[in-house]
Design a protein around this motif. Structure first.
Motif: not given
Lengths: 361, 361, 361, 361
Positions: D186-193, D230-237, D329-339
């Motif tokens: 998330i931080a990476f995409c935010y910075w890249f954009f 612009r779109v960020g796609v973040i994949e984690n496992s 953190m906002e994006a993370i919160y939104a992520g969990y809510e979205s899921a």
């Protein structure tokens, strides 16, 4: 000279290698600083000085040697000048960092080593592959026993011709691709095999592409047998399009590793519009390219400079010396002789009474 | 014999190469079928026959040669038997497909070629690299002018030792890695350079890993100069762990290409539990591995077999013949002599009055 | 129709897909032959016919359907014509091989399936990824337990826009990148997970690059949950420069594998002069490029055609049917609806009373 | 505190992250030094202190905060402690360098930012991807116009589970793979954009592998729309075997680049005997492995530390701050809510009145 703080360095040369030195030293501001640069072509030293904020510049390197505060002088000049410069630097009481290859003849090598010894200064030989982080990892794994007995090390360096014009002229360079690039691989294998003595050298040479520009070979394959049943294979070319290639292969009875500094590290990239910089000698940044990142660091230049600065401060022992450079020169002489005679040349070799390696081809 | 329909084939041999032949022919059911297999070891021919649904099997290949319907016999037997088998097959009026290397001596090569000529049968030489699709693409690009004048072709094949036990025994194989693997690279370069005559051969050999098992070299580097200022470099080893390695590099004044049949095609894979099969000679399928897909097709075996079957039907001219196999044998002889003498061997070469190539080392 | 020998095939279409069919069938001469081609644009069918030696050509496909000997008709026409053509072919008593995606609406899918069932002809759905050799290897390793429980499969296909002009027109295509490319990935994941039912679909869409040319999305990311806690991720774009990209990733609790059909198979190549052909949609063969070899075979086209020909002969059961194509259509509908609503769409889905998938975006 | 010389640093934490800090600072001896370490578990701080020659160690971090000379304190402790520690450090008048993710709630984030502002100390957020040299090169090429308008950035980080035991416990960590790894992307995409505001977030989550160990998700795919199309796609496992995976893809209308920190930099290596170290979380050094070199430098840890030390000296402005951490953190919160809700969550988001992000899943 105060034996603490940043090592004060003067650079002889303002072309590609001189720039490499300035750039590498810029990367270790805590350990060293360039305080002067000398180059005979009017304006060149000044230009480099301005680019890197170097306070003093000279057209005559001997004037630079008179500067008291300079502790170490790096030689980034044509090969045929290395010996005389080293002697002059040593007589000025300063340490010497000499670019590869060491010099033109084995007699010169002896003179350089002996003079520095007598004057009590260090003669350090700038072989960056011993500091290239990816290659260092290969060596480290080998030393940890990953591959058992290592029986073969290959190093390959290829591109489409030297940076400096003078290298096409064998009178000033002493030879072609083996002289320019092979010195890296020879030093690398010698180091990888813990300085096992060379038994013999075979070399195949040809001028495939640049016969209009040089009397030197533009392609060389060199096979070196070291004591202890170990083989070094060194492949070099000035005839490879598309940018720089530098890679190694290490084979042991228990495994192998491959390290590629370019394709094997790059960001495969397509650009319709181009961008700033891809890699050393890349012909274009449009279309597909193989850009590298932190090129200098990945070659090991700042690490090498830090090491040599620490040697000046007595904190480390030189990893690469005039003696090593002389061994490389012996292998190069044997290589040209081998290519000329079509057979392996056994070590030890004796003086050939020629002025430069390529005279034996 | 009817000159249409599937070509009826008999295989001599039941080990790895015999299995390769059966598998390859299985892949071209419209063009050929295996109707018989012969192997002297009791049970072996039967076993292969059962596995591939081959109707007839023999312990004496000469009995197989008496079968009227067989049109083509493939030789997948130890090298020292190739010549006699070829002569026997030709006398039986059947076409010959001989595995690599062609034979043990140049005299044998001449005998094989001459006998087949006299008997009016084809003598085809099984060099699959001429049919390897990825390598064919490299050749095609070169022929389209992608690289301008091609001045160097490298082919490398390495693994950890031969499939067949008999190859460790130089009496039956004639030599080591150069004899087993180098024949591929020599034939490949010769073909890539459009059969330019060989000018000279230099070869470096050593036994690094398997000295306890063989008197043959397990590592060889071979440098061949061809007419027209073209160089072939062939690297072979039986000392490379971790599975098969087979790759080429092609350098021209206008560009280059790299083709790797294994790491460069594989599916990088991690498996905690293992799986069926990764690649020829892979030590494990657990942990990281480099599995390939459609290995036979990617080597070119079925394509090669289809070609030879079509040659039998007169629809194509053999791309690889006994004459080509003899050139390879000459380079191999020159290679061993070179390694023995430590110098280049010039062509043409004459008979060496030895029983096998490695006798010259 | 004789139920033996080569399957006689008629092709509807003369653009890229039609050419693919002709080329693929050329690769299986023992199993099938193209005997006719139909295309409404005057001259197009004739042109393809001449190129491939196809004896008959038509501007009206219905005339072609009157040819008695044709057993199988392939549909390589714009999406909005698939349903009517299928009905016509089935009524002519011939088997149907329909290109992807299956059709425009779920009602059409039902009609196609039902009509073929009633007429006793096969409705086969041309998803080549199920035959792509490298991907088949991944599936095989997974089935052998290499990765334990596989929980995620990703498939990515990207390039810089469709082959056929009509695909830019959503009236004829039904949608953009998801419709054109996503159908591959959906079918692939569905097959990889052994046709586990789809639970829900989420899709993100945008038109980043080609808004001037199309009302369709040129970029789509699709996340599909399948029964059994398995996830498919499908990424597609018409906005990727530099040639075709097609790759998969398979993750299981016990390991993973990566398969890349382009960069992961290619011969990295530099050419100053260019050459014949690099890869589908490559912008240039000069400079660095990523040529592939035997592109058709590596996609699996001839293998797919052989399979379908054998299905016509009753020797195999279709691996990919109209029912599979309908599942893909359902996922595509759910994808567009999801992108329109910004939420997951649960299965089963019902008819949307729209004329094409993109109407739901 | 003297505003010159090496920045004196205290570390809170002695596990993996604490060790990372110590190691990174060791790499910049001219810019900073660790003078103290604190960890509540008896013996842990001492152990780290001995390993790195750190003169002072504490079990209570508050005691460490009383040390006058310490200028900067780094937080390498469980997530739920970040806010309180930051407040305590700020009150002690020292600068704060907080590990990722910033904290547990948005209220905590506000408190951290506000307290540091009031106390006049820096709140720096440790996102090393902004310093990862290979990724920096990608950003640089993008900024030079290589790809025209960049419309999509993907970042993927996967391995087989967190270093620290506490991360399995969502009470202390706040969540699973998205919380642990997604914060990087998330931080990476935010910075890249260039810090374009987030428009909305969609996230897919599942617990595929480690359901026995954690209530957190072990797999997450996150799609973020930023202003400016612009779109960020973040994949984690946490479910990827075989070692660490970290890579990016950047797509623009004019081109693309790929950067892989592991397979794309490594020395493909086979070892029968094993060796010292391959890569973070590698299961073995035997068989095939993907060793990296200078791992810390290639992640950017020393570069990051140098930057933050220079910020303390006022020579640079923090590239990554508490405000950035809050956006993540906002994006993370939104992520969990979205899921949890199966739909996109639009920005701006408001407080959720929960104790940790995963409560919204």
């Amino acid at each position: 000279m105060a034996n603490k703080g940043q090592v004060k360095i003067g650079i002889i040369g303002s072309q590609f290698q001189g720039l490499c030195h300035a750039e590498a030293i810029k990367g270790i501001p805590d350990a060293a600083e360039v305080v002067a640069v000398a180059s005979p072509t009017p304006g060149n030293a000044e230009k480099l000085a301005k680019k890197y904020g170097i306070p003093r510049f000279f057209t005559d390197y001997k004037e630079m040697l008179a500067e008291d505060d300079i502790e170490l002088v790096t030689i980034a000049a044509p090969n045929y000048l290395h010996a005389q410069m080293t002697v002059d630097i040593a007589h000025a009481g300063k340490h010497v960092l000499c670019e590869k290859p060491l010099c033109m003849t084995l007699e010169e090598a002896d003179l350089m080593i002996e003079t520095c010894r007598q004057k009590g200064v260090l003669l350090m030989y700038a072989e960056e592959l011993l500091f290239t982080p990816k290659y260092v990892k290969a060596k480290q794994m080998a030393d940890e026993g990953a591959f058992g007995k290592v029986y073969m090390v290959k190093q390959l360096e290829k591109h489409f011709g030297p940076h400096a014009e003078w290298f096409w002229d064998v009178e000033r360079s002493g030879g072609g691709a083996l002289m320019d690039l092979g010195c890296h691989g020879i030093a690398f294998c010698y180091w990888f095999f813990d300085r096992a003595p060379i038994k013999n050298v075979y070399c195949h040479m040809a001028t495939h592409v640049h016969g209009d520009k040089t009397k030197g070979e533009d392609d060389a394959i060199c096979i070196i047998e070291f004591e202890g049943a170990r083989v070094g294979v060194i492949e070099n070319s000035w005839g490879r399009r598309g940018g720089m290639e530098d890679r190694i292969e290490v084979y042991g009875e228990g495994g192998e590793t491959y390290a590629d500094l370019h394709m094997g590290n790059a960001l495969p990239t397509y650009s319709e519009y181009g961008y700033g910089y891809a890699v050393e000698k890349a012909p274009s940044t449009k279309g597909w390219s193989w850009p590298v990142f932190e090129e200098f660091w990945n070659y090991g230049f700042p690490q090498e400079m830090r090491h040599f600065a620490r040697c000046v401060r007595g904190k480390e022992e030189p990893l690469c010396t005039g003696e090593d450079g002389k061994v490389v020169m012996e292998a190069i002489y044997a290589g040209y002789e081998s290519a000329g005679k079509g057979r392996k040349i056994d070590f030890p070799i004796k003086s050939h009474k020629v002025k430069k390696p390529i005279d034996l081809w």
